[in-house]
Design an enzyme around this catalytic site. Structure first.
Site, PDB file in Angstrom:
ATOM      1  N   TYR A   1       0.825  -1.218   0.000  1.00  0.00           N
ATOM      2  CA  TYR A   1       0.000   0.000   0.000  1.00  0.00           C
ATOM      3  C   TYR A   1       0.857   1.264   0.000  1.00  0.00           C
ATOM      4  O   TYR A   1       0.406   2.325  -0.401  1.00  0.00           O
ATOM      5  CB  TYR A   1      -0.942   0.038   1.219  1.00  0.00           C
ATOM      6  CG  TYR A   1      -2.032  -1.020   1.209  1.00  0.00           C
ATOM      7  CD1 TYR A   1      -2.238  -1.841   0.111  1.00  0.00           C
ATOM      8  CD2 TYR A   1      -2.862  -1.201   2.302  1.00  0.00           C
ATOM      9  CE1 TYR A   1      -3.222  -2.812   0.108  1.00  0.00           C
ATOM     10  CE2 TYR A   1      -3.861  -2.165   2.304  1.00  0.00           C
ATOM     11  CZ  TYR A   1      -4.032  -2.969   1.207  1.00  0.00           C
ATOM     12  OH  TYR A   1      -5.011  -3.924   1.210  1.00  0.00           O
TER      13      TYR A   1
ATOM     14  N   ASP B   1      -5.293  -6.612   6.063  1.00  0.00           N
ATOM     15  CA  ASP B   1      -6.491  -5.865   5.674  1.00  0.00           C
ATOM     16  C   ASP B   1      -7.608  -6.854   5.344  1.00  0.00           C
ATOM     17  O   ASP B   1      -8.748  -6.750   5.827  1.00  0.00           O
ATOM     18  CB  ASP B   1      -6.133  -5.022   4.434  1.00  0.00           C
ATOM     19  CG  ASP B   1      -7.213  -4.011   4.077  1.00  0.00           C
ATOM     20  OD1 ASP B   1      -8.174  -3.877   4.854  1.00  0.00           O
ATOM     21  OD2 ASP B   1      -7.082  -3.374   3.009  1.00  0.00           O
TER      22      ASP B   1
ATOM     23  N   LYS C   1       3.375 -15.359   2.518  1.00  0.00           N
ATOM     24  CA  LYS C   1       3.283 -16.092   1.249  1.00  0.00           C
ATOM     25  C   LYS C   1       4.722 -16.418   0.858  1.00  0.00           C
ATOM     26  O   LYS C   1       5.224 -16.010  -0.204  1.00  0.00           O
ATOM     27  CB  LYS C   1       2.563 -15.205   0.206  1.00  0.00           C
ATOM     28  CG  LYS C   1       2.194 -15.902  -1.083  1.00  0.00           C
ATOM     29  CD  LYS C   1       1.084 -16.914  -0.942  1.00  0.00           C
ATOM     30  CE  LYS C   1       0.822 -17.586  -2.288  1.00  0.00           C
ATOM     31  NZ  LYS C   1      -0.025 -18.783  -2.167  1.00  0.00           N
TER      32      LYS C   1
ATOM     33  N   ASP D   1     -10.868  -8.414   8.125  1.00  0.00           N
ATOM     34  CA  ASP D   1     -12.295  -8.292   7.757  1.00  0.00           C
ATOM     35  C   ASP D   1     -12.957  -9.667   7.751  1.00  0.00           C
ATOM     36  O   ASP D   1     -14.095  -9.821   8.194  1.00  0.00           O
ATOM     37  CB  ASP D   1     -12.455  -7.663   6.370  1.00  0.00           C
ATOM     38  CG  ASP D   1     -12.510  -6.138   6.446  1.00  0.00           C
ATOM     39  OD1 ASP D   1     -12.256  -5.599   7.539  1.00  0.00           O
ATOM     40  OD2 ASP D   1     -12.806  -5.503   5.418  1.00  0.00           O
TER      41      ASP D   1
ATOM     42  N   ASP E   1      -3.199 -17.917   1.765  1.00  0.00           N
ATOM     43  CA  ASP E   1      -4.372 -18.549   1.146  1.00  0.00           C
ATOM     44  C   ASP E   1      -4.926 -19.645   2.046  1.00  0.00           C
ATOM     45  O   ASP E   1      -6.151 -19.792   2.217  1.00  0.00           O
ATOM     46  CB  ASP E   1      -4.045 -19.077  -0.262  1.00  0.00           C
ATOM     47  CG  ASP E   1      -2.686 -19.753  -0.341  1.00  0.00           C
ATOM     48  OD1 ASP E   1      -1.863 -19.564   0.573  1.00  0.00           O
ATOM     49  OD2 ASP E   1      -2.436 -20.481  -1.313  1.00  0.00           O
TER      50      ASP E   1
END
Ligand code: NAD
Length: 360
Positions: free
Chosen positions: A143, A248, A192, A252, A224
């Site tokens: 980001y 992020d 990852k 959620d 994942d």
């Protein structure tokens, strides 16, 4: 001698003021039950600060926060300021506040209350016992990396750069180990590492920091796989730590295990014990001023403040137990109500929790 804690209180906009009023009642009750004292000072922040002081984050509010031991925030924003230029938008104030206070991690608990299990879309037998915290790195990663486009023979190419330094990883991972040590001593580090170089560095740093925390059980989970395991075995997680973008998305996902947005608390932490505490929800202009807001997210954010900034585990647990008792007794605000007759107003819910604090 009571310990005096300075708390800067920013009510913000919409339901922010209503939910903060209830949290302040809880703080008052803490003073009567425990050996603590609070110096509470309120500051203008968000849309109301634009209207009254010409800036979403007036310098006096920033100074107030910098001098405090912790900040309690309601919520900011609303349609009135949606079309303002960027520097006069409430959200700009929020980003500036986080940056100025050096807050580099976001902490989001996801706790499933037994009596609210039906509000979730996940089966109760899978959800039962879910009580986790997601620690998300907030100021690095993709980001914040370089972004650009270039023209090529194949048309435009867009590039987002993801970078992490060892020190950025080390500080957030250390914080997560510390939190895990105060809870059930289990940490899942999500990356990852089979594909990304930043993740390989992340994993190396986690392994290095882990040597200082032999009492904390560590697992590495690929992002994942973590997305799947959160739905398959949510109750097995205690603390999850991960980089900005993965966090992020996963925070959620974890939040939605629990049902209502009116129940979700959060903290943003920087160096030392300072932190900013706020509900995950926004200013809910659709219900503002109607005493319909659920104050539990804000009250549970206070519990986090006691846990993470003040190291007052007994007070944190008293607040959490009081919330649980009130819910077990069938008290509901409209967002979590099963029948309209049993509904409490924002203020009645706050009062019920304060009363329960004296009995749990
Ligand atoms: P929201 O979270 O304010 O509301 C979403 C829905 O959830 C609404 O239907 C609302 O009534 C309901 N809701 C939210 N909190 C509730 C509570 N405590 N009790 C009962 N119901 C609740 O999100 P939104 O509508 O997308 O955004 C409204 C404004 O809030 C926007 O201006 C947005 O930018 C701002 N916002 C601020 C923050 C923040 O201050 N950190 C976070 C998110 C959104």
């Amino acid at each position: 001698m009571a310990k005096v804690k300075k708390i800067a209180v920013l009510r913000g906009d919409g339901i922010g003021s209503e939910v903060v009023t209830e949290a302040l009642k809880v703080l008052e009750k803490c003073e009567s039950l425990f050996d603590v004292k609070f110096e509470i000072e309120e500051g203008l922040f968000g849309g109301i600060a634009i209207d009254e002081a010409g800036s979403p984050l007036p310098s006096s509010t920033l100074e107030l926060c910098k001098k405090a031991d912790a900040v309690l925030l309601g919520a900011v924003g609303g349609p009135k300021w949606d079309n303002n230029p960027k520097e006069l938008r409430p959200e700009t104030g929020l980003l500036a506040l986080r940056k100025e206070l050096g807050l580099y991690s976001n902490i989001r608990p996801a706790v499933v209350f037994d009596c609210l299990m039906d509000a979730s879309t996940i089966k109760p037998e899978v959800l039962k016992g879910t009580d986790m915290i997601v620690v998300r790195e907030l100021t690095g990663g993709i980001y914040f990396g370089d972004k650009f486009r270039k023209d090529t023979a194949e048309g435009q190419v867009a590039v987002d750069t993801c970078a992490y330094s060892e020190s950025e990883v080390e500080r957030i991972v250390t914080q997560a180990f510390e939190i895990a040590r105060k809870r059930n001593k289990k940490l899942a580090s999500v990356d990852k590492a089979n594909v990304l170089e930043t993740s390989r560095l992340w994993r190396e740093v986690v392994e290095k920091v882990a040597t200082d925390y032999p009492d904390v059980e560590l697992e590495h989970v690929l992002v994942d796989n973590c997305a799947m395991q959160l739905l398959r075995r949510p109750a097995s997680f205690d603390v999850i730590v991960t980089e900005n973008m993965f966090g992020d998305i996963l925070s959620d996902e974890a939040a939605m295990l629990t049902g209502s947005i009116g129940m979700l608390s959060s903290a943003s932490l920087g160096e030392g014990s300072f932190g900013l505490y706020e509900p995950v929800h926004g200013s809910a202009p659709d219900i503002a001023g109607e005493q319909l807001a659920n104050p539990i997210a804000t009250i549970l954010s206070l519990a986090l403040m006691f846990q993470l900034s003040f190291d007052e585990q007994e007070i944190a647990s008293t607040i959490e137990k009081a919330v649980k008792k009130v819910l077990d007794d069938g008290n509901r605000t409209s967002d979590i109500a099963v029948s309209p007759e049993s509904k409490l107003t924002t203020s009645q819910m706050g009062d019920a929790i304060v009363e329960a604090m004296g009995t749990v």
